[in-house]
Design a protein around this motif. Structure first.
Motif, PDB file in Angstrom:
ATOM      1  N   ALA A  60       0.853  -1.194   0.000  1.00 54.44           N
ATOM      2  CA  ALA A  60       0.000   0.000   0.000  1.00 54.44           C
ATOM      3  C   ALA A  60       0.880   1.231   0.000  1.00 54.44           C
ATOM      4  O   ALA A  60       1.962   1.246   0.612  1.00 54.44           O
ATOM      5  CB  ALA A  60      -0.922   0.014   1.214  1.00 54.44           C
ATOM      6  N   SER A  61       0.431   2.266  -0.681  1.00 55.04           N
ATOM      7  CA  SER A  61       1.177   3.524  -0.724  1.00 55.04           C
ATOM      8  C   SER A  61       0.261   4.668  -0.338  1.00 55.04           C
ATOM      9  O   SER A  61      -0.939   4.634  -0.585  1.00 55.04           O
ATOM     10  CB  SER A  61       1.735   3.763  -2.131  1.00 55.04           C
ATOM     11  OG  SER A  61       0.691   4.012  -3.051  1.00 55.04           O
ATOM     12  N   SER A  62       0.832   5.679   0.301  1.00 56.76           N
ATOM     13  CA  SER A  62       0.136   6.921   0.614  1.00 56.76           C
ATOM     14  C   SER A  62      -1.159   6.666   1.384  1.00 56.76           C
ATOM     15  O   SER A  62      -2.248   7.001   0.930  1.00 56.76           O
ATOM     16  CB  SER A  62      -0.176   7.704  -0.669  1.00 56.76           C
ATOM     17  OG  SER A  62      -0.771   8.953  -0.367  1.00 56.76           O
ATOM     18  N   LEU A  63      -1.031   6.080   2.564  1.00 52.64           N
ATOM     19  CA  LEU A  63      -2.214   5.814   3.388  1.00 52.64           C
ATOM     20  C   LEU A  63      -2.554   7.067   4.190  1.00 52.64           C
ATOM     21  O   LEU A  63      -2.359   7.150   5.401  1.00 52.64           O
ATOM     22  CB  LEU A  63      -1.953   4.622   4.307  1.00 52.64           C
ATOM     23  CG  LEU A  63      -1.834   3.270   3.594  1.00 52.64           C
ATOM     24  CD1 LEU A  63      -1.413   2.180   4.568  1.00 52.64           C
ATOM     25  CD2 LEU A  63      -3.149   2.913   2.922  1.00 52.64           C
ATOM     26  N   VAL A  64      -3.076   8.065   3.469  1.00 56.71           N
ATOM     27  CA  VAL A  64      -3.479   9.332   4.064  1.00 56.71           C
ATOM     28  C   VAL A  64      -4.903   9.624   3.621  1.00 56.71           C
ATOM     29  O   VAL A  64      -5.225   9.524   2.428  1.00 56.71           O
ATOM     30  CB  VAL A  64      -2.543  10.482   3.627  1.00 56.71           C
ATOM     31  CG1 VAL A  64      -3.006  11.810   4.213  1.00 56.71           C
ATOM     32  CG2 VAL A  64      -1.108  10.187   4.023  1.00 56.71           C
ATOM     33  N   ALA A  65      -5.769   9.965   4.567  1.00 59.12           N
ATOM     34  CA  ALA A  65      -7.166  10.249   4.238  1.00 59.12           C
ATOM     35  C   ALA A  65      -7.246  11.405   3.250  1.00 59.12           C
ATOM     36  O   ALA A  65      -6.542  12.408   3.373  1.00 59.12           O
ATOM     37  CB  ALA A  65      -7.946  10.578   5.507  1.00 59.12           C
ATOM     38  N   GLY A  66      -8.099  11.227   2.252  1.00 57.50           N
ATOM     39  CA  GLY A  66      -8.294  12.269   1.254  1.00 57.50           C
ATOM     40  C   GLY A  66      -7.302  12.248   0.128  1.00 57.50           C
ATOM     41  O   GLY A  66      -7.412  13.066  -0.799  1.00 57.50           O
ATOM     42  N   GLU A  67      -6.339  11.336   0.150  1.00 61.69           N
ATOM     43  CA  GLU A  67      -5.364  11.217  -0.920  1.00 61.69           C
ATOM     44  C   GLU A  67      -5.477   9.827  -1.556  1.00 61.69           C
ATOM     45  O   GLU A  67      -5.696   8.848  -0.833  1.00 61.69           O
ATOM     46  CB  GLU A  67      -3.939  11.427  -0.395  1.00 61.69           C
ATOM     47  CG  GLU A  67      -3.704  12.811   0.187  1.00 61.69           C
ATOM     48  CD  GLU A  67      -2.262  12.988   0.661  1.00 61.69           C
ATOM     49  OE1 GLU A  67      -1.440  12.077   0.400  1.00 61.69           O
ATOM     50  OE2 GLU A  67      -1.978  14.025   1.284  1.00 61.69           O
ATOM     51  N   PRO A  68      -5.324   9.723  -2.868  1.00 64.89           N
ATOM     52  CA  PRO A  68      -5.445   8.412  -3.504  1.00 64.89           C
ATOM     53  C   PRO A  68      -4.329   7.472  -3.051  1.00 64.89           C
ATOM     54  O   PRO A  68      -3.146   7.859  -2.997  1.00 64.89           O
ATOM     55  CB  PRO A  68      -5.353   8.729  -4.999  1.00 64.89           C
ATOM     56  CG  PRO A  68      -4.685  10.057  -5.079  1.00 64.89           C
ATOM     57  CD  PRO A  68      -5.067  10.796  -3.851  1.00 64.89           C
ATOM     58  N   SER A  69      -4.707   6.263  -2.705  1.00 71.48           N
ATOM     59  CA  SER A  69      -3.762   5.226  -2.314  1.00 71.48           C
ATOM     60  C   SER A  69      -3.762   4.131  -3.366  1.00 71.48           C
ATOM     61  O   SER A  69      -4.811   3.797  -3.924  1.00 71.48           O
ATOM     62  CB  SER A  69      -4.145   4.621  -0.959  1.00 71.48           C
ATOM     63  OG  SER A  69      -4.149   5.596   0.056  1.00 71.48           O
ATOM     64  N   VAL A  72      -4.774   4.538   8.555  1.00 73.55           N
ATOM     65  CA  VAL A  72      -4.777   5.651   7.608  1.00 73.55           C
ATOM     66  C   VAL A  72      -4.559   6.938   8.397  1.00 73.55           C
ATOM     67  O   VAL A  72      -5.289   7.231   9.359  1.00 73.55           O
ATOM     68  CB  VAL A  72      -6.106   5.701   6.821  1.00 73.55           C
ATOM     69  CG1 VAL A  72      -6.148   6.909   5.907  1.00 73.55           C
ATOM     70  CG2 VAL A  72      -6.290   4.411   6.031  1.00 73.55           C
ATOM     71  N   ALA A  73      -3.549   7.697   7.984  1.00 75.73           N
ATOM     72  CA  ALA A  73      -3.200   8.921   8.691  1.00 75.73           C
ATOM     73  C   ALA A  73      -4.124  10.069   8.319  1.00 75.73           C
ATOM     74  O   ALA A  73      -4.721  10.089   7.223  1.00 75.73           O
ATOM     75  CB  ALA A  73      -1.753   9.297   8.368  1.00 75.73           C
ATOM     76  N   ALA A  74      -4.253  11.017   9.210  1.00 76.79           N
ATOM     77  CA  ALA A  74      -5.014  12.226   8.916  1.00 76.79           C
ATOM     78  C   ALA A  74      -4.167  13.144   8.049  1.00 76.79           C
ATOM     79  O   ALA A  74      -2.934  13.152   8.143  1.00 76.79           O
ATOM     80  CB  ALA A  74      -5.393  12.934  10.206  1.00 76.79           C
ATOM     81  N   PRO A  75      -4.797  13.894   7.163  1.00 77.43           N
ATOM     82  CA  PRO A  75      -4.015  14.820   6.325  1.00 77.43           C
ATOM     83  C   PRO A  75      -3.378  15.899   7.186  1.00 77.43           C
ATOM     84  O   PRO A  75      -3.897  16.287   8.235  1.00 77.43           O
ATOM     85  CB  PRO A  75      -5.053  15.406   5.368  1.00 77.43           C
ATOM     86  CG  PRO A  75      -6.366  15.222   6.056  1.00 77.43           C
ATOM     87  CD  PRO A  75      -6.238  13.969   6.880  1.00 77.43           C
ATOM     88  N   GLU A  76      -2.247  16.371   6.721  1.00 76.76           N
ATOM     89  CA  GLU A  76      -1.550  17.416   7.470  1.00 76.76           C
ATOM     90  C   GLU A  76      -2.369  18.708   7.435  1.00 76.76           C
ATOM     91  O   GLU A  76      -3.004  19.037   6.424  1.00 76.76           O
ATOM     92  CB  GLU A  76      -0.172  17.672   6.872  1.00 76.76           C
ATOM     93  CG  GLU A  76       0.782  16.483   7.024  1.00 76.76           C
ATOM     94  CD  GLU A  76       2.157  16.802   6.498  1.00 76.76           C
ATOM     95  OE1 GLU A  76       2.402  17.980   6.162  1.00 76.76           O
ATOM     96  OE2 GLU A  76       2.986  15.872   6.430  1.00 76.76           O
ATOM     97  N   VAL A  77      -2.374  19.426   8.531  1.00 80.37           N
ATOM     98  CA  VAL A  77      -3.121  20.670   8.619  1.00 80.37           C
ATOM     99  C   VAL A  77      -2.544  21.663   7.603  1.00 80.37           C
ATOM    100  O   VAL A  77      -1.324  21.862   7.524  1.00 80.37           O
ATOM    101  CB  VAL A  77      -3.059  21.253  10.030  1.00 80.37           C
ATOM    102  CG1 VAL A  77      -3.780  22.585  10.097  1.00 80.37           C
ATOM    103  CG2 VAL A  77      -3.643  20.270  11.017  1.00 80.37           C
ATOM    104  N   GLY A  78      -3.456  22.246   6.799  1.00 81.65           N
ATOM    105  CA  GLY A  78      -3.030  23.228   5.812  1.00 81.65           C
ATOM    106  C   GLY A  78      -2.607  22.626   4.502  1.00 81.65           C
ATOM    107  O   GLY A  78      -2.238  23.358   3.589  1.00 81.65           O
ATOM    108  N   SER A  79      -2.641  21.282   4.401  1.00 81.79           N
ATOM    109  CA  SER A  79      -2.232  20.658   3.142  1.00 81.79           C
ATOM    110  C   SER A  79      -3.400  20.583   2.198  1.00 81.79           C
ATOM    111  O   SER A  79      -4.522  20.741   2.569  1.00 81.79           O
ATOM    112  CB  SER A  79      -1.695  19.252   3.386  1.00 81.79           C
ATOM    113  OG  SER A  79      -2.709  18.429   3.939  1.00 81.79           O
TER     114      SER A  79
END
Length: 455
Positions: A346-355, A448-455
């Motif tokens: 799995a790649s880019s396990l960040v909410a709101g970003e395509p994985s 799945v991580a939360a997106p960084e604030v302001g990103s």
């Protein structure tokens, strides 16, 4: 001048004959359409019904039934009938146990909406399908009529030249033949740029008018479930689909990813099932289910109505018995899966970003290359996350492989999905592929991580 007038009259007659009076030509076998595949959880069997395209009506209708591994063999009875009519004599169809396919030839005598009925001795499943009418495109009629008219005029010109007493009929008829050929060739060249004739997907008959405005999408579907399940026992779940605007039964579902209804069942302890209830009547579906645990089970039905998009309708049922938990699955990495080794990445396990999530299968260190398409796809991924979020993602078949039919095993070893997790937190995933007519499910848990604030 007289010969010119005669020539113009002949050319006009050619045009009228081609555009209005030409006999219809057979449109590539007489009927447009495709094979229709429908997954069905009928009783204890997991089946895929393949209703082959009809060549001409009246004529034969081929129905193939794929029985998945783990489903018992035995006999089904199948019959077809025009919608809301009495079916013809049923035909017995033995299906192999342990996985495999069998087929039977039925008969259809008209274009329009039909119903395939499959009986396992306890229930009768009713699958709607459409036999399209043969629609000959206008350019094809022009081409056929043009060449036919040119041939007739040429024969007439030869006769006039050989036996006529006047000199003008032969060249005039020959000119008309040439004009017919020119019109036919022009129609053939323009055909790819012209729209194909349309067939009403609900009736199978030609559309005589084009709608002036786009039709409104149908309202949302409500899902009602009636069941009395007991942990460890197989029992029916009866589902009713009701229109969100009128409360009437919803009976306009179309086959979506090779099923009328995809049902995901999530138990209280992480239990999972991906089933395909069978239609037993207008707006009514049934599926047999054996819960592994007591407690509340969430039902998520994915469906598509004619003229509308894909919808997700949900309901709950409560099973009697003690609540039990499934073992927590491992995260990314390697694990055993149905006699294979599955390597999950799995790649880019960040909410709101395509994985990008992949499952790569092997046996004894060699890549697996005999995966079968299931539900028309190379694989499926079901996700469940915090707040009751559910996702159903499809991996498209290998474009270099054969048509997606379960009787063809050319897929693998890598199955890839792209999914955007809607929420951060812990998500459970189920990768599903088919091999040897067996559905292999690989459970995985990821954070799945939360997106960084302001990103």
């Amino acid at each position: 001048m007289r010969s010119i007038r005669h020539g113009l009259l002949v050319v006009a007659a050619v045009a009228v004959a081609m555009l209005g009076g030409a006999a219809p030509a057979f449109a590539h076998g007489g009927v447009v359409g495709q094979d229709l595949r429908v997954a069905a959880s009928l009783g204890e069997r997991e089946l895929t019904l393949i209703i082959r395209r009809v060549g001409a009506v009246p004529g034969p209708l081929r129905v193939d039934v794929v029985n998945h591994a783990g489903s018992p063999g035995g006999s089904l009875t199948v019959a077809v009938a025009p919608r809301n009519a009495v079916p013809g004599a049923p035909v017995e169809l033995p299906v192999p146990g342990g996985g495999g396919s069998a087929g039977v030839d039925l008969h259809v005598d008209r274009a329009g909406p039909w119903e395939l009925r499959v009986d396992d001795g306890r229930e009768t499943a009713r699958f709607p399908f459409v036999v399209p009418a043969a629609v000959t495109p206008l350019p094809e009629r022009v081409v056929t009529g043009g060449y036919a008219t040119a041939g007739a005029l040429l024969i007439a010109a030869l006769g006039a030249a050989a036996f006529g007493r006047r000199s003008w009929p032969a060249p005039v008829l020959g000119g008309g033949a040439g004009a017919a050929v020119v019109v036919a060739v022009t129609a053939g060249l323009l055909a790819p740029q012209l729209p194909a004739p349309e067939v009403d997907p609900a009736t199978g008959l030609p559309l005589t008018t084009r709608p002036g405005t786009a039709a409104m999408a149908p309202p949302h579907v409500g899902l009602l479930a009636a069941a009395a399940p007991v942990a460890g026992e197989r029992s029916p779940i009866d589902l009713r689909l009701v229109d969100g605007g009128t409360g009437r039964p919803v009976d306009d579902l179309v086959v979506h990813h090779d099923a009328l209804l995809h049902l995901v069942v999530l138990g209280p302890g992480g239990q999972f099932a991906h089933l395909h209830p069978v239609r037993t009547g207008p707006g009514e579906y049934r599926v047999w289910f054996r819960p592994a645990s007591g407690g509340e089970h969430r039902l998520h039905a994915e469906l598509e109505r004619r003229g509308g998009g894909v919808q997700l309708a949900s309901a709950t049922v409560r099973a009697d018995g003690p609540v039990a938990a499934e073992p927590v699955p491992a995260g990314v990495g390697e694990r055993d899966a149905g006699g294979m080794t599955a390597r999950i990445t799995a790649s880019s396990l960040v909410a709101g970003e395509p994985s990008v999530l992949t499952a790569e299968f092997g046996v004894d260190g060699r890549p697996v290359r005999d995966l079968q398409p299931w539900l028309g796809m190379a694989g499926h991924l079901i996700t469940a996350g915090p707040g009751g979020t559910v996702g159903h993602v499809h991996a498209m078949p290998d474009p270099t492989a054969a048509a997606p039919d379960e009787t063809v095993a050319t897929g693998g070893p890598r199955v890839e999905f792209v999914y955007t997790f809607p929420t951060p937190g812990r998500h459970r995933l189920w990768f599903q592929v088919e091999r040897g007519y067996r559905i292999v499910t690989v459970p995985v848990e990821v954070d799945v991580a939360a997106p960084e604030v302001g990103s």
